[in-house]
Design a protein around this motif. Structure first.
Motif, short mmCIF file in Angstrom:
data_model
loop_
_atom_site.label_atom_id
_atom_site.label_comp_id
_atom_site.label_asym_id
_atom_site.label_seq_id
_atom_site.Cartn_x
_atom_site.Cartn_y
_atom_site.Cartn_z
N UNK A 148 1.22 15.57 2.45
CA UNK A 148 0.70 14.97 1.22
C UNK A 148 0.89 13.46 1.18
N UNK A 149 2.10 12.89 1.42
CA UNK A 149 2.18 11.42 1.41
C UNK A 149 1.38 10.77 2.53
N UNK A 150 1.22 11.47 3.67
CA UNK A 150 0.37 10.92 4.74
C UNK A 150 -1.07 10.83 4.25
N UNK A 151 -1.52 11.86 3.51
CA UNK A 151 -2.87 11.81 2.94
C UNK A 151 -3.02 10.69 1.92
N UNK A 152 -1.98 10.43 1.13
CA UNK A 152 -2.02 9.33 0.17
C UNK A 152 -2.17 8.00 0.90
N UNK A 153 -1.41 7.80 1.97
CA UNK A 153 -1.52 6.57 2.75
C UNK A 153 -2.92 6.42 3.34
N UNK A 154 -3.48 7.52 3.82
CA UNK A 154 -4.84 7.47 4.36
C UNK A 154 -5.84 7.04 3.28
N UNK A 155 -5.73 7.63 2.09
CA UNK A 155 -6.67 7.29 1.03
C UNK A 155 -6.56 5.85 0.57
N UNK A 156 -5.37 5.28 0.63
CA UNK A 156 -5.16 3.91 0.16
C UNK A 156 -5.52 2.87 1.20
N UNK A 157 -5.53 3.25 2.49
CA UNK A 157 -5.73 2.25 3.54
C UNK A 157 -7.04 2.40 4.31
N UNK A 158 -7.62 3.60 4.35
CA UNK A 158 -8.82 3.81 5.15
C UNK A 158 -10.07 3.50 4.34
N UNK A 159 -11.12 3.10 5.02
CA UNK A 159 -12.41 2.89 4.38
C UNK A 159 -12.45 1.64 3.51
N UNK A 160 -13.34 1.65 2.54
CA UNK A 160 -13.52 0.50 1.67
C UNK A 160 -12.39 0.45 0.65
N UNK A 161 -12.16 -0.71 0.01
CA UNK A 161 -11.15 -0.78 -1.05
C UNK A 161 -11.49 0.19 -2.18
N UNK A 162 -10.52 0.98 -2.65
CA UNK A 162 -10.84 1.98 -3.68
C UNK A 162 -11.16 1.34 -5.03
N UNK A 163 -12.01 2.04 -5.78
CA UNK A 163 -12.31 1.60 -7.14
C UNK A 163 -11.06 1.72 -8.01
N UNK A 164 -11.11 1.09 -9.18
CA UNK A 164 -9.91 1.08 -10.02
C UNK A 164 -9.51 2.48 -10.45
N UNK A 165 -10.50 3.33 -10.75
CA UNK A 165 -10.16 4.67 -11.20
C UNK A 165 -9.66 5.52 -10.05
N UNK A 166 -10.09 5.23 -8.82
CA UNK A 166 -9.55 5.94 -7.66
C UNK A 166 -8.09 5.55 -7.44
N UNK A 167 -7.80 4.24 -7.55
CA UNK A 167 -6.41 3.80 -7.39
C UNK A 167 -5.52 4.42 -8.46
N UNK A 168 -6.03 4.51 -9.70
CA UNK A 168 -5.24 5.13 -10.76
C UNK A 168 -5.07 6.64 -10.51
N UNK A 169 -6.06 7.26 -9.89
CA UNK A 169 -5.91 8.69 -9.57
C UNK A 169 -4.78 8.90 -8.57
N UNK A 170 -4.63 7.96 -7.62
CA UNK A 170 -3.51 8.06 -6.69
C UNK A 170 -2.18 7.91 -7.42
#
Length: 232
Positions: A148-170
């Motif tokens: 789970x924390x590895x997936x969180x790191x992937x979501x925060x660092x991979x691809x384009x910068x996340x939208x504000x609501x995506x960052x808040x979902x994390x």
């Protein structure tokens, strides 16, 4: 399978192909986010389902059902996310097993493989329950706390910068799992210790049971001799 067949059927028409393209575009950007939110809920529910201090037996059953449901739906979104990333050419197929597309992408692949291990271990839990080594199942299933924390790191660092609501979902996912962990620790601290308890049972009459002898029943010579010796 029904959704896949429906997608192929819609793609046969111009308007349907347009709607399919919009759906694929939506899932391309947000399937990974949905997967992470649902799998975060799975981890949080997994921390709570075994606690007997705060949950009644019926609520534990409901929590276990929700735990399995979020795990299955989250894995469906995760497989969709992985399939789209490869089929649309964002990452090569070898990125699942090697860091050829960068470390952030490889973190997501590692999280995916660990989550698959967790799901498979959940399906075969009954086989481990009847063995003398249940710790093997606990070790395999507990890998979710690492994936789970590895997936969180992937979501925060991979691809384009996340939208504000995506960052808040994390952030909400981190807070939810952290709260579930605190509840689990508090329940463990408040759990009463298991102590042996003496239970009074009825006394057993160990005197020999006298049975009526059927004089007409056929008796072998050896059986007659044994009865004669027992009689005295």
């Amino acid at each position: 399978m029904l959704f896949i067949l429906a997608g192929f059927a819609l793609a046969m028409t111009e308007d349907g192909a347009r709607w399919v393209g919009r759906g694929v575009g939506f899932l391309e950007f947000y399937a990974g986010v949905f997967a992470l939110v649902l799998l975060s809920a799975t981890v949080g529910l997994g921390l709570l389902t075994t606690e007997r201090v705060f949950l009644s037996p019926s609520n534990r059953v409901r929590a276990q059902l929700a735990h399995r449901a979020t795990a299955m739906i989250g894995m469906a979104y995760l497989i969709t996310h992985l399939t789209l990333m490869i089929s649309l050419g964002h990452v090569p197929p070898t990125a699942i097993v090697a860091p050829v597309a960068g470390i952030p992408v490889f973190l997501g692949a590692c999280a995916f493989l660990m989550f698959v291990l967790v799901i498979v271990s959940g399906f075969v839990r009954g086989r481990f329950a009847i063995t003398t080594k249940p710790w093997i199942w606990r070790t395999l299933h507990a890998s979710a706390y690492l994936s789970w924390p590895v997936g969180i790191l992937h979501g925060m660092t991979a691809g384009r910068p996340p939208a504000w609501w995506v960052a808040w979902s994390y952030i909400v996912c981190l807070a939810a799992v952290g709260g579930a962990l605190i509840v689990r620790v508090m329940a463990t601290m408040r759990r009463p210790e298991l102590t042996p308890e003496w239970v009074k049972t009825p006394e057993v009459d160990r005197s020999p049971i006298e049975r009526p002898i059927d004089v007409n029943a056929p008796v072998s010579l050896d059986a007659a001799r044994r009865k004669y010796r027992q009689a005295g």
